[in-house]
Design a protein around this motif. Sequence first.
Motif, PDB file in Angstrom:
ATOM      1  N   ASN A 146       0.827  -1.211   0.000  1.00 41.91           N
ATOM      2  CA  ASN A 146       0.000   0.000   0.000  1.00 41.91           C
ATOM      3  C   ASN A 146       0.861   1.261   0.000  1.00 41.91           C
ATOM      4  O   ASN A 146       0.540   2.231  -0.693  1.00 41.91           O
TER       5      ASN A 146
ATOM      6  N   GLN B  27       1.228   4.275  -2.761  1.00 44.44           N
ATOM      7  CA  GLN B  27       0.865   5.577  -2.199  1.00 44.44           C
ATOM      8  C   GLN B  27      -0.573   5.615  -1.688  1.00 44.44           C
ATOM      9  O   GLN B  27      -1.252   6.631  -1.752  1.00 44.44           O
ATOM     10  N   GLU B  28      -1.027   4.479  -1.171  1.00 48.36           N
ATOM     11  CA  GLU B  28      -2.346   4.404  -0.536  1.00 48.36           C
ATOM     12  C   GLU B  28      -2.145   4.666   0.943  1.00 48.36           C
ATOM     13  O   GLU B  28      -1.372   3.970   1.603  1.00 48.36           O
TER      14      GLU B  28
ATOM     15  N   CYS C  35      -4.628   2.950   6.970  1.00 54.16           N
ATOM     16  CA  CYS C  35      -5.867   3.141   7.718  1.00 54.16           C
ATOM     17  C   CYS C  35      -5.643   2.733   9.158  1.00 54.16           C
ATOM     18  O   CYS C  35      -5.135   1.650   9.418  1.00 54.16           O
TER      19      CYS C  35
ATOM     20  N   TRP D 211     -11.617   1.399   1.298  1.00 51.28           N
ATOM     21  CA  TRP D 211     -10.601   2.427   1.148  1.00 51.28           C
ATOM     22  C   TRP D 211     -11.012   3.703   1.857  1.00 51.28           C
ATOM     23  O   TRP D 211     -12.168   3.935   2.140  1.00 51.28           O
TER      24      TRP D 211
ATOM     25  N   GLU E 274      -9.539  12.887   4.367  1.00 52.83           N
ATOM     26  CA  GLU E 274      -8.134  13.119   4.674  1.00 52.83           C
ATOM     27  C   GLU E 274      -7.878  14.535   5.127  1.00 52.83           C
ATOM     28  O   GLU E 274      -6.862  14.820   5.722  1.00 52.83           O
TER      29      GLU E 274
END
Length: 174
Positions: free
Chosen positions: A147, A151-152, A155, A166, A172
């Motif tokens: 991830n 660039q995720e 969480c 997601w 954000e």
Amino acid sequence: MREREETAPAQDDIEAVTRAVLTASRLLVAVSARSLATVEENITLPQFRMLVVLSTRGPSKLVALADHLGVQPSTAMRMVDRLIASGLTSRRTNPENRRETVLSLTEEGSRVVADVTARRRAEITAILRRLDPARRDALVDALDAFNAAGQEPACGAEDVLHPLGWLDPADETR
């Protein structure tokens, strides 16, 4: 043959990992499809995506909803009309601009999103329970690295998650 594997270039490792990720992706798509099975005769996958967007973003104008889904407003309108006929969404005049309409989930639409998400989570949990704890720890590390490379954002337990898993980019900024 084992000796060759140990001295093989890194590209071979990338290919093996790519195959493993593609297989895992296929499994996750199958889990998602099965979670939709009880509603799929009434709702298409694109319509479910619309329900998810309305669930996470709240009431939306048609143009904004179409843009978020990457479809033309006329396509979004046809989807909305079908979802309204199914009792899953509603349309009302925007009080701020009477020429616009605002779309939102009905109680039944919210229930469908919650039920499908719960089925998906339960099936993933059942799969993960079949792994021993050390493998689960390794999977968390590997997925966190994957991830991050994609660039995720990570969480945390306190994050607002999409029903499909997601983060909602709008969250954000909070």
